[in-house]
Design a protein around this motif. Structure first.
Motif, mmCIF file in Angstrom:
data_model
loop_
_atom_site.group_PDB
_atom_site.id
_atom_site.type_symbol
_atom_site.label_atom_id
_atom_site.label_comp_id
_atom_site.label_asym_id
_atom_site.label_seq_id
_atom_site.Cartn_x
_atom_site.Cartn_y
_atom_site.Cartn_z
ATOM 1 N N LEU A 204 0.872 -1.406 0.078
ATOM 2 C CA LEU A 204 -0.056 0.014 0.004
ATOM 3 C C LEU A 204 0.849 1.423 0.088
ATOM 4 O O LEU A 204 0.737 2.159 -0.805
ATOM 5 C CB LEU A 204 -1.092 0.108 1.452
ATOM 6 C CG LEU A 204 -2.239 -1.078 1.205
ATOM 7 C CD1 LEU A 204 -2.925 -1.053 2.622
ATOM 8 C CD2 LEU A 204 -3.026 -0.626 0.197
ATOM 9 N N VAL B 164 -9.453 -2.057 0.616
ATOM 10 C CA VAL B 164 -8.689 -2.820 1.339
ATOM 11 C C VAL B 164 -9.256 -3.532 2.395
ATOM 12 O O VAL B 164 -10.058 -3.169 3.194
ATOM 13 C CB VAL B 164 -7.490 -1.900 2.008
ATOM 14 C CG1 VAL B 164 -6.485 -2.507 2.919
ATOM 15 C CG2 VAL B 164 -6.672 -0.963 1.188
ATOM 16 N N ILE C 139 -1.347 -7.464 -2.172
ATOM 17 C CA ILE C 139 -2.482 -6.740 -2.436
ATOM 18 C C ILE C 139 -3.166 -7.140 -3.901
ATOM 19 O O ILE C 139 -2.436 -7.172 -4.662
ATOM 20 C CB ILE C 139 -2.513 -5.170 -2.288
ATOM 21 C CG1 ILE C 139 -1.767 -4.809 -1.118
ATOM 22 C CG2 ILE C 139 -3.703 -4.508 -2.226
ATOM 23 C CD1 ILE C 139 -2.378 -4.993 0.207
ATOM 24 N N ASP D 82 -7.833 4.325 2.733
ATOM 25 C CA ASP D 82 -6.995 3.241 2.614
ATOM 26 C C ASP D 82 -6.372 2.954 4.058
ATOM 27 O O ASP D 82 -6.331 1.831 4.479
ATOM 28 C CB ASP D 82 -5.929 3.093 1.534
ATOM 29 C CG ASP D 82 -6.587 2.757 0.069
ATOM 30 O OD1 ASP D 82 -7.691 2.503 0.034
ATOM 31 O OD2 ASP D 82 -5.422 3.015 -0.920
#
Length: 1005
Positions: A814, A830, A845, A888
């Motif tokens: 991230l 997320v 991710i 996020d």
């Protein structure tokens, strides 16, 4: 008569001499530039010849290099900001005798404070965001001309040297976010020219009082000391800071009263003292007429809100929440013409709300919940058309919702829970175009459920009211609803089949109504549903087996209805199931026959079990009748024969269909393969492997297959989206977004996109296959764990070192998206199910369908609709449609809390999500043993767990500005792991020390 020698016209000496004299400066300049070029090339070599400095060469003038600035043909400024430098700054740089500015910010430079004290003319030194360690040198005052010093976000430690107080030219000093562990030097008060002083986020400093000497800084305009371990009272000398414009002393342990003179500083525009222990009354002598923002929240302030605030005709933000203020809200505050934000929630305020709120200013945020207010809501809150949110829950307010709010097109949320409101809701509230949350529970509202909702609306709570009538068939249009709570009303009729089309819903609560009939069989479409409560209704018929196939369903309450038949064994994976007080029969499935379910099946006279803990009759064996047995076998034989015949027919028809489809595709469809990495297989090899045997997942966005590359043996994951499905345009847009983003990213903690295959009706993403699937499956057991997924080392449980490794890896991914991509990328979804794990449990991710690239950070970036999953959605979704990185950060904070507690994101407690539950634990000073997952309690590192839990709370702060960046999160996590030896906040050869105690931070709101 002879002429003097200098008059001889034929000799060239005078002209040559003059030319020589004139050319000397140019020769000196040329030689000087050559020397400086040689110095800079030597510096480049000592920096490891970084590719970012490829323009530095011996054939061009250094004044033409983009990183160099020259004045009068001599180098005066070097800007190496964000050049991926990993070597120490060489002392050779000080051979540039006229160097004034040195900027090496946002790199990876290790080691001690650079050896640059011989740069005698240096005025600007910027070292922020690097890996510097150790103390600031005691001889820093040798840089006597220094005017601008910024050491933010490094690992400097020890005392701040008193010598800084001898830099008499200094006007800008930023020492934010380091590891200083001494005390604040009083000598800073000697810096008579200082205008900007920032020492925030240095919580390792010894608890220290604010130096009264700082009150002598007559030119100081900016003072920022958030989270600096300050104690004691604010010195009276601060009343002398006549030039002060910005003061932020928040997130400390300051005590005592706010000095009376604080609000009389004529130039003060920003005053932040939130999250301290300040007590007493708010000063009533208010003369700081330039104040634009006041935040005194989260203290112990008492008494009334001063009426003197009306003098602040430039005030835009007034935050007084989380105090013990009492009395009425002064009516004249509503007359301030610039007021935009008014937050006074969680106090003891009483009386009526001033009716003029919103009439004289562009009011945007109005939060007065958790007080003792009475009367009606002001009628003009949205008079200027700018109102974003009204939050007035938990008061004694009454009357009807103002009709003017129904015409407020800017509204994002309205929260009026637990008051005494009545009447019908203005229809425009349901359809306000940007509305996100509507919370009306605990009132006496009446009317029927709305047939139309705003497209962005994601959470509706109308429970504990008097809504009546059937659930409208138009509910199928509520496509973004994630939480729907209509408990304890008077809803009647059947549950419409249209309700099952809400594919995004995760919480559906319809208990305590008068609903009847059978459950629709189409509930298989509730792929995101986590919590379903239909208790205390009049529902009948069998319990659908399809409930057991919902991948995310954990909690099911069907008690106090009229359901009949047997309990489907498919429900065995649910964590909580309540089926008491129905007409169910037969044996309780074996999976439920243990003490955890002792009161879940009561009052079903025809149910039985073989364990006494369920308090049900025993399922005694009965004699077998031989005639019935023969009949039974005969029936079974007929069934098998018929099944075999039907199977042959089905296979034949399928083969014919496949043959025709294949021929049709060959004739009319062209597959296009776009590779993003080197491939040794073609589209035919991939397409031929998309069989049911290789199907490993099926959700709202399509099917996922696991296929093998027969040449290399490598496993691949293929995600398929068909355009002829419902919502095909939305899914196709998500697919295109995912391709656009993944093809530009190369990072070890982001899933690798290998290629894309598409035709007119189908799109395929081919990615690396992750052997251990998702983090969600490991933490919450939603996926079948087989021996192929794991080794015996982990024994089907994620141990603590593995959880920490996953957290670090996901944070790195991230962080890369936020900080190091050419256009920052916001994931927007997320969650633990989008963090995939390879064979070594390295995190990656995945699922970028909702992501957004911020191409131009100077322009606002807005969301077209609500993104994310319930439990992970940041609270600001209720107020803004702007995309930012802190969305996020909030979601990742929830993941951290999942890793520590083992709880699910919407399972903090009965009435709160995980983030809210964790904050409650911190406020109650619970120990780590009280919150950690039972599966890892015996073998986890207590200090590491404490760090992650606190970080999770900080990431899920309600205020985005209080959350760290993902870069900061990644750095903090890397401190926890001995394997991450080169992370920021830690010397290369050190392991981060354990925390000394388990006291939680006092910075979170």
């Amino acid at each position: 008569m002879p002429k003097p020698p200098f008059l001889f016209a034929k000799t060239p000496f005078p002209a040559l001499f003059l030319l020589l004299i004139l050319s000397l400066p140019f020769q000196v300049i040329s030689q000087n530039l050559n020397d400086e070029r040689s110095i800079l090339l030597d510096v480049k070599q000592q920096l490891g010849n970084p590719p970012s400095l490829q323009s530095w060469n011996s054939s061009s003038s250094p004044c033409d290099w983009p990183e160099i600035t020259c004045i009068d043909n001599t180098v005066t400024e070097i800007s190496l900001c964000n050049k991926t430098i990993t070597k120490t700054i060489p002392a050779r740089i000080c051979d540039l005798k006229n160097l004034i500015v040195l900027d090496v910010s946002y790199n990876y430079i290790p080691g001690k404070f650079p050896d640059i004290l011989n740069c005698s003319k240096l005025e600007h030194l910027l070292l922020m965001q690097n890996f510097f360690v150790g103390p600031i040198p005691a001889g820093i005052d040798r840089l006597s001309r220094l005017r601008y010093l910024d050491l933010t976000a490094n690992n400097f430690s020890g005392d701040i040297p008193a010598a800084i107080g001898r830099l008499r030219e200094l006007f800008y000093l930023f020492l934010v976010q380091n590891e200083f562990n001494g005390t604040w030097p009083t000598e800073i008060g000697n810096l008579a020219n200082l205008e900007h002083l920032a020492m925030a986020y240095n919580d390792k400093f010894l608890p220290s009082a604010l130096p009264k000497e700082f009150g002598a800084l007559k030119k100081l305009k900016y003072l920022w000391m958030t989270e600096a371990n300050l104690i004691g009272e604010i010195p009276e000398s601060f009343n002398n800071l006549s030039s002060l414009e910005f003061l932020d002393l928040s997130d400390n342990k300051l005590e005592g009263t706010i000095p009376e003179g604080m609000l009389t500083l004529k130039n003060l525009t920003i005053l932040y003292l939130y999250c301290n222990r300040l007590s007493g009354r708010v000063p009533s002598s208010i003369e700081a007429l330039n104040l634009k923002a006041i935040d005194l929240s989260d203290n112990h302030l008492t008494g009334p809100i001063p009426a003197g605030f009306v003098k602040l005709q430039n005030l835009t933000c007034l935050n007084l929440f989380w105090n013990q203020l009492s009395g009425e809200i002064p009516a004249n505050i509503s007359l301030i013409p610039t007021l935009e934000t008014f937050k006074v929630y969680s106090n003891q305020l009483s009386g009526v709300l001033p009716p003029a709120f919103g009439l004289h200013s562009e009011l945007k945020v109005f939060e007065v919940f958790e007080n003792k207010l009475s009367g009606e809501l002001p009628q003009h809150l949205c008079a200027r058309g700018a109102l974003l949110g009204v939050v007035a829950s938990n008061n004694n307010l009454s009357g009807e919702v103002p009709k003017s709010l129904g015409n407020c097109r800017s509204l994002l949320t309205i929260q009026l829970s637990n008051n005494r409101f009545s009447g019908e809701i203005p229809s425009g509230i349901w359809t306000s175009p940007d509305m996100v949350w509507v919370m009306l529970d605990g009132n006496s509202f009446s009317g029927t459920p709305p047939s139309k909702l705003a497209s962005n609306l994601s959470r509706v709570d109308i429970s504990h009211n008097k809504f009546h009538g059937p659930i409208p068939a138009e509910i199928s249009c509520w496509m973004n609803i994630g939480v729907l709570n209509a408990s304890n009303n008077m809803l009647s009729g059947k549950i419409p089949v249209e309700l099952t089309s809400l594919w995004n819903i995760s919480v559906l609560l319809l208990d305590g109504n008068q609903l009847s009939g059978e459950l629709p069989s189409e509930i298989i479409s509730w792929k995101s549903l986590n919590n379903l409560n239909l208790s205390r209704n009049k529902l009948s018929g069998p319990i659908p087996k399809a409930l057991g196939s919902l991948p995310n369903l954990n909690y099911l309450d069907l008690s106090e209805n009229q359901f009949s038949g047997q309990i489907p064994p498919e429900l065995g994976h649910l964590k909580l199931i309540i089926l008491s007080s129905n007409q169910l029969s037969g044996m309780v499935p074996i999976k439920f026959q243990h003490e955890a379910y002792e009161d879940r099946f009561l009052n079903n006279p025809k149910l039985c079990a073989n364990v006494p803990t369920l308090n049900l009759p025993r399922c005694d064996a009965k004699p077998v009748n031989s005639d019935k047995l023969s009949t039974k076998y005969l029936v079974m034989i007929l069934i098998f024969a018929l099944s075999g015949f039907l199977t042959v027919v089905f296979v034949t028809l399928s083969m014919v269909q496949v043959y025709h489809r294949k021929n049709h595709n060959q004739d009319h469809t062209t597959w296009e393969l776009t590779p993003y990495h080197k491939l040794d297989l073609d589209e035919n090899s991939i397409l031929s492997s998309l069989t049911e045997n290789n199907l490993i997942g099926c959700g709202g966005s399509g099917k996922v297959y696991r296929i093998a590359n027969n040449r290399s043996g490598e496993l691949l994951a293929v995600k398929m989206i068909c355009n002829n499905r419902k919502l095909d345009q939305k899914l196709q847009k998500q697919f295109e977004t995912e391709v656009e983003i993944l093809k530009t990213i190369r990072h070890t903690n982001i899933v690798k996109l290998l290629c894309c295959i598409s035709n007119e009706t189908t799109s395929l993403l081919v990615c690396e296959y992750m052997e251990n699937q998702s983090l969600d499956g490991w933490l919450h057991g939603k996926k079948q764990r087989t021996s192929s997924m794991t080794s015996s080392v982990h024994n089907f449980v994620l141990d603590w070192p593995t959880r920490l490794q996953i957290a670090i890896g996901a944070a790195k991914g991230l962080c890369h998206m936020h900080e190091y991509c050419s256009a920052p990328i916001i994931h927007q979804d997320v969650k633990s199910s989008n963090i995939l794990l390879d064979a070594e449990f390295n995190a990656k991710i995945a699922d970028f369908g909702l992501a957004k690239m911020l191409f131009d950070q100077g322009e606002p970036n807005t969301m077209s609709g609500i993104a994310g999953s319930y439990g992970y959605i940041a609270p600001e979704y209720a107020y803004t449609t702007k995309v930012n990185k802190k969305i996020d950060v909030y979601s990742f904070g929830v993941v951290l809390l999942e890793l520590v507690t083992g709880r699910e994101p919407n399972n903090g407690d009965e009435h709160m999500c995980l983030a809210e539950w964790a904050l409650d634990q911190f406020r109650e000073r619970k120990t780590i043993e009280d919150v950690v997952d039972e599966e890892i309690k015996e073998q986890c590192d207590r200090a590491q767990v404490s760090t992650l839990f606190k970080l999770g709370i900080r990431c899920t702060d309600k205020l985005p500005s209080n959350r760290p960046t993902m870069k900061e999160v990644s750095e903090i996590l890397q401190q926890c792991s001995p394997q991450e030896g080169h992370g920021r906040k830690k010397k290369d050869h050190e392991v981060a020390p354990p925390l000394q105690n388990d006291t939680y931070p006092t910075t979170y709101k």
